[in-house]
Structure formats: structure tokens, C-alpha cells
Motif scaffolding. Structure first.
Motif: not given
Ligand code: TXA
Ligand code: MG
Length: 331
Positions: A165-166, A214-215, A184, A107, A217-218, A21, A48, A44, A53, A128-129, A103
Motif C-alpha cells: 500500500e501507498s 491520527a490514522s 504508514r 491519492r 486503521g493502523q 499498489t 477505519d 470493516r 482516489h 480501501p484494499s 482530514n
Molecule cells: O495503496 C493504497 O493506499 C491502497 C490502494 C487501494 O490505493 N489503499 C489502501 O486503503 O491501502 P486501506 O483502506 O487498506 O488503508 C487506508 C488507511 C486507513 O486504514 C488509515 O490508516 C489511513 O489509510 N487513512 C485513511 N483516511 C485517513 C484519514 N482521513 N486520516 C488519517 N489516516 C487515514
């Protein structure tokens, strides 16, 4: 390169790793100090949460309390791949990873180098990215180097094949149903997820969650290039766009949800983002395009949204563009 990354990750350090991704900034989930370094390097906020992985379904299972049938079917069908499952965590996952949420996001990445690093290190990786908070995600090793210089060791696995991203999906058991919520959008579409659940005769309900809760980082703004991106949703000529953009950009705050909003001194020239008409190719090229266009001499970037960009296939790319843009110009 893989050997060095494994060494570093085993010794409480971070390393940037390729995934299909985007590139991730990884740390062992069992190293409190390395996890803290991720937040520090990215600037960060701890609010967030991070995606964990894994290299196998069993490893994912070992970190959750409720590995339900929906998780099993989706992982069987789509892992390794760009799908993140949010499930109830167990005590092995620290609050630092989930920002205190009950939670965890899990991935299994499809990039062979990422899988090898997780396998050889024998530990799941939070990643994270690999970009500064709120900025454009990296899809090449060069992008990561632009972002962090020699602050982090980078494993070069070539350009990312998916490019965004995923898909993040939460799965919660409620009586005999599974509540499914897309937190997302990404390369894996909701219609694909539903088809798999139906094939496996799993009773489910789609629920829409309030994303920020719920998430966390959004945020409203994310993925932002270092020049303002303007989304144009009407057929306007260049002079009109520049005039409107100048007013809108001038009225923006300096920061939104902790993300800095860039404002140029003048809004006189612009450069258009040229995206492929194939949503998959557009996704693959999106972040590189945003970075490349921002390197030019023009004051602002422009994305013209047209009728081509409609339907489920475009949802994820449009979501990223929507968050990357500073303002929208419509009629
Ligand atoms: O493709 C991807 O998912 C990439 C690659 C590196 O694997 N990773 C990625 O991580 O995009 P990041 O940190 O940029 O985005 C992760 C987002 C968080 O901002 C949040 O919105 C969501 O995933 N997230 C993470 N843990 C969570 C949780 N326990 N509950 C709800 N949402 C969560
Ligand atoms: Mg990110």
C-alpha cells in the motif's frame, strides 16, 4: 471491463479496481449507499477511514480546505503514484469516508485503468484494499476473487507493480511551517519526501503522531494470512522455533483490535517465506507469497529476519510483516 465498472460505480455499486499498489474496492465518494457497501463487503468497522482516489491534482484540491505548498510540490513530483496525502477536508467529503476525522486521505493512483475509471466516471473513488478486514491485501485479480468470490465485479489490470500500500503522509499548516507526519510507510520514503520539500524551499517539521489516533486503521494486526506467521529474529533451529512458536501461539487472544487471530490445532510443521533481497521486489511479491505459502500443508509460516533487512528501504516491508505476524521469536 472498464465500461462495466464505470456503470456500476455510477449506479451506487462497488467494483474492485487495479492500482499500482494493491487492488482496491471502490465506490463513488458521492454515493452514501455504495460507501456503506464497502464496509459491509469488507466487514470493516466504520472507525477505519477510506482513501479517496482522484485523477488530477485539481480534483484533489477541490476536496480540501488547505491545499498547501507542500501538498502541491509532493503531488507535482510524485503523482500519479503510491503516495497518499492527508489534508483538511471540505464539506464535499462525508464523515463516512473519514470516520468523522476533519482530514481526508487523497491519492492519484498510477495504474492507467484506475485513472481511466475515475476520469470516465467523473467522480473521485473511495477505495480501501480489496480484502476482508485485517487480512492479506490482494495484488492480483485472482486474489480479489479468492476474497470475495462473485460478490464484486473485478477489473483485471494484471499484477500490481509496487505490491504494498501507498505511503500515507499527513501535512498540516502551522504558522509558517508544514508539519509532516508519516502515518504508514510505503514505497515512497521519508527521505524522498524531505528532498522534495527542501528542493522547493518549504519550511517543514517532521512530527511523530500517535498512529492509532491520527490514522485509526493502523491496528496492531493487519495483513494477516490465514495461517499464523512467525517472525524469527535469531538464529534458531527448526525444533526450537516450533517449540517456542507453539507456546507463543497458544497464549494469544482469539481477537486483537477486532481482527481474528488464527490458531492451528498443532504446531509441528512450518514453511519459510522466501523473499527477494531487493526490497522493491520483496514488496512486489510479499502478499502473493503470504497467500501462496498459507495454501500449503504446513501448520505455520515463518519469516527469518536477518541483517539484510535493515535500512529505510526495508521499512515498509518489515512494517507489513510485523503486523502480519502472530508472534516474534528472538533469543
Ligand atoms: O495503496 C493504497 O493506499 C491502497 C490502494 C487501494 O490505493 N489503499 C489502501 O486503503 O491501502 P486501506 O483502506 O487498506 O488503508 C487506508 C488507511 C486507513 O486504514 C488509515 O490508516 C489511513 O489509510 N487513512 C485513511 N483516511 C485517513 C484519514 N482521513 N486520516 C488519517 N489516516 C487515514
Ligand atoms: Mg487495507
Amino acid at each position: 471491463m472498464i465500461k462495466t465498472a464505470v456503470e456500476l460505480l455510477r449506479n451506487d455499486q462497488v467494483a474492485a479496481i487495479p492500482t499500482e499498489t494493491v487492488y482496491g474496492l471502490a465506490a463513488s465518494i458521492f454515493s452514501e449507499s455504495a460507501l456503506k457497501k464497502i464496509f459491509q463487503v469488507k466487514r470493516r468497522p466504520f472507525t477505519d477511514p477510506l482513501i479517496v482516489h482522484v485523477c488530477s491534482i485539481d480534483q484533489a484540491k477541490s476536496l480540501t480546505k488547505d491545499w498547501n505548498r507542500a501538498a502541491q510540490c509532493l503531488a507535482d513530483a510524485l503523482w500519479p503514484g503510491p503516495l497518499t496525502l492527508v489534508l483538511e477536508k471540505n464539506e464535499k467529503i462525508s464523515d463516512l469516508i473519514t470516520s468523522g476525522l476533519p482530514n481526508v486521505a487523497l491519492r492519484m493512483p498510477a495504474h492507467p485503468m484506475a485513472l481511466k475509471i475515475i476520469e470516465e466516471g467523473q467522480v473521485p473513488l473511495a477505495a480501501p484494499s480489496a480484502n476482508r478486514f485485517g487480512k492479506t491485501s490482494p495484488t492480483t485479480a485472482g486474489h480479489v476473487a479468492q476474497e470475495f468470490g462473485d460478490e464484486v465485479f473485478i477489473v483485471d489490470g494484471g499484477p500490481c507493480s509496487v505490491g504494498i500500500e501507498s505511503t500515507v503522509v499527513s501535512l498540516t499548516s502551522q504558522e509558517s511551517d508544514i508539519l509532516v507526519s508519516v502515518l504508514r510507510p510505503g514505497h515512497v520514503k521519508l527521505s524522498q519526501i524531505e528532498a522534495i520539500l527542501k528542493q522547493n524551499t518549504i519550511a517543514y517539521k517532521i512530527v511523530v503522531k500517535e498512529k492509532f489516533k491520527a490514522s485509526p486503521g493502523q491496528m496492531k494486526h493487519h495483513y494477516m494470512p490465514h495461517k499464523p506467521l512467525v517472525m524469527v529474529e535469531a538464529e534458531l533451529d527448526e525444533a526450537d522455533i516450533l517449540k517456542r512458536a507453539q507456546e507463543l501461539i497458544g497464549a494469544l487472544p482469539d481477537k486483537s483490535d477486532g481482527v481474528e487471530i488464527v490458531k492451528p490445532l498443532k504446531v509441528e510443521t512450518m514453511r519459510a517465506l522466501i523473499l527477494s533481497e531487493s526490497p522493491q521486489v520483496a514488496a512486489r511479491e510479499l502478499y502473493a507469497q503470504l497467500r501462496e505459502c498459507a495454501e500449503g500443508d504446513e501448520d505455520i509460516l515463518l519469516f527469518r529476519k536477518t541483517e539484510v533487512h535493515t535500512g529505510e528501504d526495508w521499512e515498509a516491508v518489515l512494517e507489513r510483516l510485523g503486523k502480519a505476524c502472530s508472534c516474534r521469536v528472538s533469543l
